[in-house]
Structures are given as C-alpha cells and as structure tokens.
Design an enzyme around this catalytic site. Structure first.
Site, mmCIF file in Angstrom:
data_model
loop_
_atom_site.group_PDB
_atom_site.id
_atom_site.type_symbol
_atom_site.label_atom_id
_atom_site.label_comp_id
_atom_site.label_asym_id
_atom_site.label_seq_id
_atom_site.Cartn_x
_atom_site.Cartn_y
_atom_site.Cartn_z
ATOM 1 N N ALA A 1 34.776 37.561 53.907
ATOM 2 C CA ALA A 1 33.758 37.906 54.898
ATOM 3 C C ALA A 1 33.896 37.039 56.148
ATOM 4 O O ALA A 1 33.982 37.547 57.269
ATOM 5 C CB ALA A 1 32.369 37.766 54.289
ATOM 6 N N ARG B 1 29.587 45.459 33.810
ATOM 7 C CA ARG B 1 29.665 44.062 33.417
ATOM 8 C C ARG B 1 28.437 43.555 32.680
ATOM 9 O O ARG B 1 28.545 42.870 31.671
ATOM 10 C CB ARG B 1 29.872 43.199 34.662
ATOM 11 C CG ARG B 1 31.239 43.413 35.238
ATOM 12 C CD ARG B 1 31.439 42.634 36.491
ATOM 13 N NE ARG B 1 32.839 42.772 36.894
ATOM 14 C CZ ARG B 1 33.355 42.293 38.005
ATOM 15 N NH1 ARG B 1 32.589 41.643 38.856
ATOM 16 N NH2 ARG B 1 34.633 42.451 38.274
#
Lengths: 257, 639, 227
Positions: B46, B332
């Site tokens: 990012a 997950r």
C-alpha cells in the site's frame, strides 16, 4: 547441546570491533539460529550487558534483512537457507562458531552484525525497473510470455537482496545481485525498451558503490539462499557488452530533467 | 466531542460510484503538484505503491520505513497470490462475484461500496503489475495462470510461485526506487514513526526516530498517509514480521483518529505449530496448500501412532466431513476454528497435541511428486527446514496462528481517517474485509489502495487546501517531539528487572488465551485488568539497555510494546461488547448448534468505531451502521 | 539521485572504466594468449621428432620475418593488457573489502579460481625468464644462436631450470583451468545446457597444456631426449 560462540562486537560505524566469546550451555536443536541468539540476548540483558545487534524481520527467509557470517559462510552451512531459517540441528554438540558481519566497503558495519546495504537500493534506483507510470498498461494477457522465459525471469527475481553474494565473494562483488535484476527484466518483453540503459546505468552504479569485480568463482551462486544462478552474470555481461557498443548516450544528464 | 463518521459514499448505482467519485474529485493543476508534499509511512504494497504513484504524479513525497530498505516490508512474505476478477479461466468470475464473495466472506461487516471498488480495481492491478515486469506464473501458451484459493469457487488467484507478495512488492519497490532516482520521492529508511503532528485539526506531519543515530525529528507535509500494516504482533506470536507494529496507527488514534473493529483478527489455519518456549514467530504455510492437501486428525482421542500407521477409516477428514462443498478450501476463520475444535477434543497431533495433519499423499499419488514439487516445492522446503521433517513422505503438521487484522483506523470512502489529511491505506485501515479476509485479498487491497485509490483521493484533499504554511517552530511540532523524546528517556531510565520480550510474551499469552480464536465474556472480563496490570508493571519494571543515541533494538521493541499494551486493552473492550460471532471474532456464547458463528444483525450490523478520550477515561464506542443492498444478509454457509 | 552521469562520457572510456569492460579485455587477451599457448606447445612438441625437424620448425618461424614481429607485438600487447587489467582489478578488490574476515570459508570455488592472482604473476615472471632463456639466450650459459634443439637440451639439463619450468607450467595449467571457462562467462557466453560441458572442456584444455609443457623438460631430465 552446548555451543561456544565467538561474536563480532562493534559499538558503531567508527568504532573498532572485536570477537567476544559466549558460552551457550543449553541450545535446543529445534531453535532457529536467530532464536538461539534471542536466548543469548535475553541472558545478556539480564546480566546488564548490551545484547548483540543483528538484523531480522520476517524470520521466514524472504525479507532479506537477516544475514551474517557463520564460520566464514554467509547464512551458515546449510545451502539455500537464510540464517533465520537455519535451525540448530545443523550443528553438533560442543561446536565452536565464529559469527561476524558481512564485510565489504559498500556494506559498512553499523553495529555488531548489522551492516548498511543502502548501496543495493541505489543500484536498483539506477535502472532496476520498468519505467511505466501507474495506469500505463495494456491487458495482462495482451503480450504472451513464453513460459520458460517467465520461469527464468522468476528464478532471477527470487533474489531477496540479503547481500550474501557480496559477502561470499572473494572480491566483494555485487555482480550476482545486479545481474539478477538485469536478467529478470531483460527476459521479459516489458523490460526490452530500457534494456541497454538499464545495463549501463546499473553497472556504473555498482562500481560507484565500490563493489569488487567478478572472477567467476561461483561462490555467490553456491551461497545464495535463493539459488540465483551465475548464468545471470553472463547475461548481464552480454547485455552490457551490447549496450556498450550500441547504447546512445542520454541527451539529458542522468537523474531527470 | 463530535466525531464525523460520514463514510462519504458517492450516490448512484454501486457499479458507477467509483467513476462518479473520480469525476467529482477536485484536481491539482500539474504545475502546482510539486508545491504539495505528502508523507507516506510504510513501504509495503500500500505505502510503496502510493509513494511511487504520488511521485509519478509530481507531488513531493517523503516515504518512511523502519527497515533498512523499502523492499523489506512484510507484504513481501505473502505467499499464495492476489485475486482479480479477470475471468481469464471462463469459469464464471466477474467483478460482481468477487465483490459478492468478499462481502460474504467478510461475514457482512464491510462497506459494500468500498468492496465493490476493490473488486473493480482488481483487474487493473494485474495489468499494472505485468507492465512493471512482475513474473507471474504463466501457461505454455504464454498467458497468465490462475489457481483457486480458500473461500472461492472460481480460479481468480494470480501468483508467482509461492512468492507472490515478494514479486508484487519488488515491482512496487522498483517503481519507488525510480521515483527516488528522479528526485520525486525522498526515502527515509530506518526511520520509525513515533507520532503524528496535528495542527489546527489537520494532519500535518509526523515525528520519527532515526534508528541509526537515535535522532528524533519532525517532518511536515500537506497530507499524511499511513500504510503501516496490521497489529497482529499484539499476540507476540504471529505470522507477522518481528518488526511489524501498531505504533503509527496507535499514535494516530491517540491524536484523534478513530479505531474501528479492533477485535477483528484473522487466525490463519495453516501455520507451522509452536516447537518450544523460545519460539519467536510463527511461519505460515500458504493456504494454496489446501488445494491439494487434505486435512485430517485421528478419529480416536490421544492417538499417538505415526500418521502412516493410522488406517484410512480411522482418520477424520473433518473439513470434508463438515463442509462437503468447500471441504479443505473452506474460508480461513472456519478452517481455523475447526482445527481448534478437534484439538480441544484431544485429537490434535504432534507435541502438545496442538496440530492437525495436512496430507499430500493422495495428491502425490494422483498428480505425481513432480507436479506437487512444481506447485509447492519451496513451501515444502521451508517446512522441512523448520521442522526437520520431509512433507513428501510424512504429512505436514499445521495449526492456526494469528495472521492478519481486519480492524484498523476508521476511514471513509476516500481512505481518510477522522483526522482530516490523515489517510490510512492497506491493512492499517479497517475498510474492506469486514470480519474476515479471504485468501489472496490482502495484496489486492494493498495495491488497490496504493496505486489506484489514494492518488486520487489525496489529490482531491490537496486540491482543497493551500500548500505549506507551517514550520517546525509551531508549538504542536515542539510538543509532539518532546513527548516522543520523553517517552524514550523514560523507557531507558526505568532499569527494571524484566526484558521487553518477557512482557511481550506475557501480553501475547493473555491475548491468545482470552481474545484469540475463541472468546467469551468471562475471559474478556478477566483479560482487561490483567492487561492493565501488565502495562503498569511494564512502566515500572522493564529494562531497556543501551542509550537513545545509537542503534538500540531493545528500545525499538520497547516503544512498540508500550503501544501494544494499550491496543490490547481496546481489542478486549471491543470483543467484549460485540456480543455476536462473526468472521474472525468468535464469541463462544454465540454459535449455532453445529458450532458455527452466529451473527446478530439486529444489534451488531455495524462497524464499531472507538474514539480515544485521554488516558484517564475509557474510550467511547460509536457505530457506523452498515446496510447491505446487494449482498443480502444471510447466514454464511460453506456446507 | 544516483551519482552516475552516463551522458557525455566517451563510450570507450566508459567501457574501459567499467568492471565488466575490464573483464572483457581480460577475456579477449586471455583468449589470444591461451590460443598462443596451445600453438606454442604443439610446435615445441616437435622436439620429440628429433633435432632436424625441430630446428627446421624454428627456422621456419624465423623466416616469417615481419609477420613474426606482428605476432610478437600482438602477443606482447595482449600480455601487457592482461597484466594491466589484472593489476587494476586487484586494486579494486583490495578496495572493495578493506577489512578482512576473521574467518572465511569457500564452498565451491576451485583452488585454481582463488589463486589466479598468484598463478598469474608467477607465470608472468616465468615468461620473462623463458624469453631470456630460450629466445634471446641472455639467461642461458650455453646458448648457441640458431641451434634451438641444442639450447633446449642443454638448458633443461640443469635440474633447477627444468624444475622451475615444470612448476611454472603447472601454475599455467591452473591458470587456464579456471581462466578458459571464465573468459566465456565474462564475454556473456552461457547456456544452462552447454555451460557445464564448456566448463569441463576448458578444464581439460588446462590439463592438456600442463601435461604437454611439463613433458618436455621432464623428457630432458629423464634422459629421453639427449643431444
């Protein structure tokens, strides 16, 4: 197991350093090498001494932060392994280890086992990229890339920039590091436009940083934790030779307008 | 104090919101861009992408990272891949489907408009990265290869062997180095951000410590972007890098940026189990392994036979049994909780019974060892190096570990926090993954925020302000710097009996036991005073050797831990109040009869947004209500 | 900003200044010299064919006249450049690692590769002696101009001289053992399939030269060749 460690201690860049001996009476074979040093450091702190400074971050062999010499080999005796992934089962009870920083003029020691590898960043800054601004793209599948070339590019791109190649080289050369980037981008169609410029500029920067030269001993390849091959160096030499003959000098000074 | 939680979501149909926003954003004239400066903290996907992209646009960028080089940010460790709705496989993928999967996978706790934008941008990311020379895996025909990933029924994951994060980060790092060479970005490596400088209600700069010289300085700019990653290291043991820390976002929180959903942490199901007390971090084994590996435990409790000695009919392939349609590819949170459940039942394998098998023998039989080696060779090597066991012949042992934090600083659609001029990108913000992140979506979000969102939204912000106007003599700068200096001095002067790591381990244990995979009211109520007491002890009894004017790794750890000790408390508070189970936040009191997460959409269909009230008072919890117009609220089912 | 400025620099200078350029010069001169060494050895092995054949060969070479001088000058230039590059690169090497390791190990590099910097100067010193010994005769006590065969035999009758020749040629073999492959690598010739073969052939080249050259003084010492 029991180990004797000789560790290079150096307070700062302009201080002399020396080897200091530490006894480790209780090393678990499932520890990583860095965890073994963590244990030593906790012990040193409790004794009111300064812990050994060493670089590390991801501890899973990919960030390239860690690395120092163990018995004269960068990242220690296990091939294809960074020191954070090296586990103590590689050593035997009673062994004596020599631990010292990577040594090269271009990697000045900052403290203990920590060196400054900013020279690597500057080599990349000199041309280790494809000059596309964000948004300048065509569809990812517009240019097919031969699988074999993509794989070879990936082999070269696997370099983690740890500096083991420089450390292991008898000449402290950064050829493998520089060549890996030149080969990675040179093998892909996206990297063709700047291929000559990249070779000329990156090689020039490599010299500027006082790295040595390559005598093709192959130590770097053998000790590279990511298995980057010296055929990349031949590729760099080839690109450089071609560029030296055909490259047209930039009209504006390097570094932009 | 009034806090503005307007998400500034553009009006209109969801497919047109981002285009509309981009058109409505104000622009800075090309000639004026160089008059504006932006600080970017963090150089992962990012931050690195944002710094490079802003530099390309012509702004003056100052980029900071605590590592020795921007190339080392922990994005580099992502193994599996990056999602994009390219539909190259012709298997029915689309922007809408990626959007749908992400909202549903996040258990309906993310903002629809943000997620849609993310899915929309995902296709550009792949193109951008290919253009940069990222060596993605390819087919023999020369086109990009894809694989499927947990929580998705289409193959939309692009990858570069098991080093996708590394390759994407290197692409981004190279773009950044190019801007550094061109003088558009000034790089400050080995600098740790210790505070944010807020002047007249706007973020104007940061305080940093030079990790080589120890110098504490103020850097000013017209806008500040934090891309400093997640706070998983609050648990001490996590898959995060040792240096990953929450100091930047925590300091921003204390300066007025609201913190959203701090309790949303993701526990990754496939990590190498803990081997001993000295354990310093946990190593992830890419989720992609679940494509070919089958997860099982013995049916019998306390079965100590070697894996090969356990006959097929005495094995429980529990994911395949419980979730027949997703099987080993269940999301997950679900896979992690299932592993915990079977281990709690006493059926775990390996030392301490904290592990389950991930077995490749079927896949090796079906596809051959060579194919498996091609797909996962490097992961198998990592596993063997760490455990000393050969996964080609003995099944891997895995156990869940803290991996990612969905919570983070609250941001609006423009990625701007509640402090004007303070933008938050990537894992550091809370925006896109709700209560659970799908595999291969973190890289996607980091690059989307960095390359394609922040450059527009920060430009829009800058267009509305005049550049410059403050200097370091401003009292706020002096105050922030002195505060940072005093903290360092205090930590060095305590000279107590316990090391920073000892405190960190203690905090990690509290967090994992009480605020980890399974949480309940009683445990959370216990955790709060425990953390407070530990924090008090830390400030009285920690020992930090060395001085402040040199490389001092103990001091670095201490400043980071001081903030984790406060953040842990907020996580517990948030987990306590959210009386429902959703995604990674599993409150044991709120589960279905089958043990699945039971959401309470009537009470908790919102983001919990915490506002700091000073050290003497408890923080205030605000809410940002969430509405789901496209993906209808349903019980997640992966059966 | 990087500190390099490619623009405006003369291309030849750029090439010469670069480490790769120097290595290329090293490789090209090395290529010439290793070719010469092979020719020289094959020519001189004619000593085993007897005095007439050998002296005739010598006379043929002398008869080349200006051509001989062209070759000599070219070889001398190659030697000069080869040594100049070696000196420069060694200085660079010393500069690149000012502080030595306390302990350093090598994993794969051959003894030959690591000792190029020693085998090189010794061979160079030998070369000077060799020229003075058998070409000009200044270092030969029984030098008879024109009778190359006799000079050869009487020269090597002295065990110290023969030994020096043998040691120097073994070092030359070492030098070639690494150098011949290395020059391909420096010139950018590399292929995953052919490089290993090339490497073996290069090593064989060194060994053949070594054996051939050692055979000659050895034959005199052992009495196989006599006047």
């Amino acid at each position: 197991m029991k180990l004797t460690l000789n560790i290079w201690r150096q307070k700062g860049p302009n201080h002399p350093g020396r080897m200091v001996k530490y006894e480790m009476p209780n090393v678990d074979e499932h520890m990583s090498f860095l965890e073994m040093l963590d244990v030593l450091n906790e012990d040193l702190i409790h004794k009111g001494e300064e812990p050994v400074t060493f670089e590390h971050d991801c501890r899973e062999g990919i960030c390239g932060c860690c690395g120092f010499m163990i018995n004269g080999l960068p990242h220690g005796p296990q091939r294809g392994t960074t020191v954070c992934q090296l586990h103590m089962r590689q050593f035997h009870d009673g062994e004596e280890l020599w631990i010292e920083p990577f040594r090269a003029k271009a990697f000045p020691v900052l403290k203990d086992l920590m060196v400054d590898r900013g020279s690597f960043d500057r080599i990349i800054a000199a041309g280790g990229y494809v000059s596309v601004n964000t948004g300048c793209f065509v569809d990812g599948n517009a240019i097919p890339i031969e699988k074999q070339n993509a794989e070879m590019a990936m082999d070269a791109a696997a370099c983690i920039g740890c500096g083991a190649c420089v450390a292991s080289c008898p000449n402290a050369s950064a050829s493998l590091f520089t060549a890996a980037k030149i080969a990675h981008l040179g093998l892909l169609p996206q990297g063709q436009a700047e291929r000559d410029r990249r070779a000329v500029r990156m090689v020039a920067q490599m010299m500027e940083e006082s790295f040595g030269y390559c005598t093709n001993t192959g130590e770097c390849e053998a000790l590279c934790p990511k298995g980057v091959k010296i055929e990349n160096i031949a590729r760099m030499n080839r690109d450089y030779l071609k560029a030296a003959i055909t490259y047209r000098e930039e009209s504006a000074p390097a570094g932009g307008s | 104090m009034a806090i503005n939680l307007d998400a500034k979501i553009p009006s209109g149909p969801i497919e047109q919101k981002w285009n509309k926003a981009k058109f409505e954003y104000k622009l800075v004239n090309p000639a004026n861009k160089r008059k504006y400066s932006v600080i970017v903290v963090g150089t992962g996907l990012a931050g690195g992408a944002a710094a490079a992209a802003l530099g390309e646009l012509g702004y003056n960028v100052k980029a900071f990272c605590f590592q020795d080089s921007p190339r080392r940010a922990h994005s580099i460790a992502a193994q599996g891949g990056i999602n994009a709705a390219k539909n190259y496989q012709n298997d029915g993928d689309s922007v809408y489907r990626l959007f749908y999967d992400t909202v549903k996978g996040g258990d309906f706790r993310a903002r629809e408009a943000n997620v849609y934008r993310l899915a929309e941008i995902s296709v550009n990311i792949i193109d951008q990265c290919v253009a940069q020379g990222v060596p993605f895996a390819r087919e023999y025909g020369g086109v990009l290869a894809n694989r499927s990933f947990g929580g998705a029924q289409v193959s939309r994951t692009f990858y570069a062997r098991g080093q996708t994060g590394q390759q994407l980060l290197l692409g981004c790092y190279q773009a950044l180095e190019r801007q550094i060479d061109e003088g558009r970005v000034q790089m400050y490596a080995r600098h740790e951000m210790l505070d944010v400088v807020v002047i007249d209600g706007r973020a104007r700069g940061i305080v940093t410590r030079n990790l080589v010289t120890g110098a504490i300085d103020v850097h000013l700019a017209d806008a500040v972007a934090l891309a400093t990653g997640g706070y998983g290291n609050v648990f001490y043991l996590s898959t995060n890098a040792k240096g990953s820390n929450a100091t930047a976002i925590w300091r921003a929180y204390k300066k007025g940026a609201a913190f959203a959903n701090p309790c949303f942490t993701q526990i990754h199901p496939t990590c190498i189990p803990v081997s001993g007390e000295y354990q310093s971090k946990l190593t992830l084994m890419s989720e992609s392994l679940r494509n070919d590996g089958r997860i099982w435990v013995p049916k019998k409790q306390g079965d100590t036979r070697a894996a090969a000695q356990i006959p097929e009919d005495e094995r429980d392939y529990y994911l395949e049994r419980m979730y027949p349609s997703f099987g080993n590819l269940s999301p997950r949170d679900i896979a992690s909780r299932a592993a915990k459940r079977v281990c709690d039942e006493g059926r775990g394998v390996g030392p301490g019974g904290l592990g389950v098998y991930l077995d490749f023998s079927d896949a090796i039989g079906r596809l051959g060892k060579k194919t498996i080696e091609e797909r996962y060779g490097n992961l198998f090597e990592i596993y063997e190096r760490i455990t000393g066991e050969d996964p080609y012949s003995v099944p891997m042992r895995i156990y869940p570990a803290v991996h990612y934090t969905m919570g983070g600083l609250w941001v609006d659609y423009n990625l701007e926090s509640t402090i004007p001029g303070l933008f938050v990108l990537g894992e550091a913000n809370f925006s896109d993954h709700g209560a659970n992140r799908l595999g291969a979506s973190a890289l996607m979000q980091g690059l989307a925020d960095g390359y394609f969102v922040a450059p527009y939204t920060i430009g829009n912000y800058l267009a509305g302000i005049k550049p410059g106007g403050v200097d370091e003599s401003h009292p706020e700068c002096k105050f922030a710097r002195e505060e940072a200096e005093n903290r360092v001095k205090t930590l060095l002067s305590i000279k107590g009996k316990k090391t920073v790591d000892e405190f960190h381990r203690a905090l990690g244990k509290i967090m994992w036991d009480k605020c980890g995979m399974g949480r309940n009211a009683a445990g959370l109520d216990e955790a709060l005073p425990l953390i407070q007491a530990l924090r008090e002890e830390f400030w009285q009894n920690v020992t930090v050797p060395g001085s402040g004017g040199e490389v001092n790794q103990s001091l670095e750890k201490a400043t980071r831990l001081a903030d984790f000790l406060e953040l842990g408390e907020l996580m517990v508070r948030d987990a306590r109040i959210r009386e429902e189970s959703c995604g990674g936040h599993f409150r044991e009191e709120y589960q279905t009869q089958d043990g699945e997460a039971l959401r309470d959409d009537d009470k908790f269909c919102h983001g919990a947004v915490w506002e700091y009230q000073g050290s003497e008072q408890a923080p205030v919890r605000h809410v940002e209500p969430l509405s789901f117009e496209h993906v209808h609220l349903t019980q997640r089912s992966y059966k | 900003m990087s500190t390099i400025a490619v623009g405006g620099i003369n291309r030849t200078a750029l090439f010469y200044q670069s480490v790769i350029g120097k290595k290329v010069i090293m490789a090209v001169t090395g290529f010439i010299l290793s070719g010469f060494v092979l020719g020289h050895m094959i020519g001189n092995l004619q000593v085993f064919a007897g005095p007439e054949k050998f002296n005739a060969y010598a006379a043929f070479l002398q008869g080349l006249g200006p051509m001989l001088w062209v070759a000599r000058i070219a070889l001398l230039a190659a030697v000069g450049l080869h040594i100049a590059m070696a000196v420069q690169l060694t200085l660079l090497k010393l500069d690149a690692r000012p502080q030595a390791y306390v302990k350093k190990s090598a994993l794969v590099s051959t003894y030959a590769a690591r000792t190029m910097i020693w085998s090189g100067p010794i061979v160079a010193a030998f070369l000077i002696y060799h020229l003075l010994h058998l070409t000009t005769g200044h270092a030969h006590p029984d030098f008879k101009p024109g009778d190359v065969y006799a000079n050869f035999i009487t020269g090597f009758k002295n065990p110290a001289v023969a030994l020096f020749y043998m040691v120097a040629n073994i070092l030359l073999a070492f030098h070639l053992y690494h150098g011949v492959w290395s020059m391909f690598q420096s010139l950018g010739v590399s292929h995953p399939r052919y490089t290993p073969i090339l490497k073996r052939l290069a090593q064989l080249y060194g060994i053949v030269i070594g054996l051939g050259n050692v055979a000659m003084p050895m034959a005199v010492l052992t009495g196989i060749l006599t006047l």
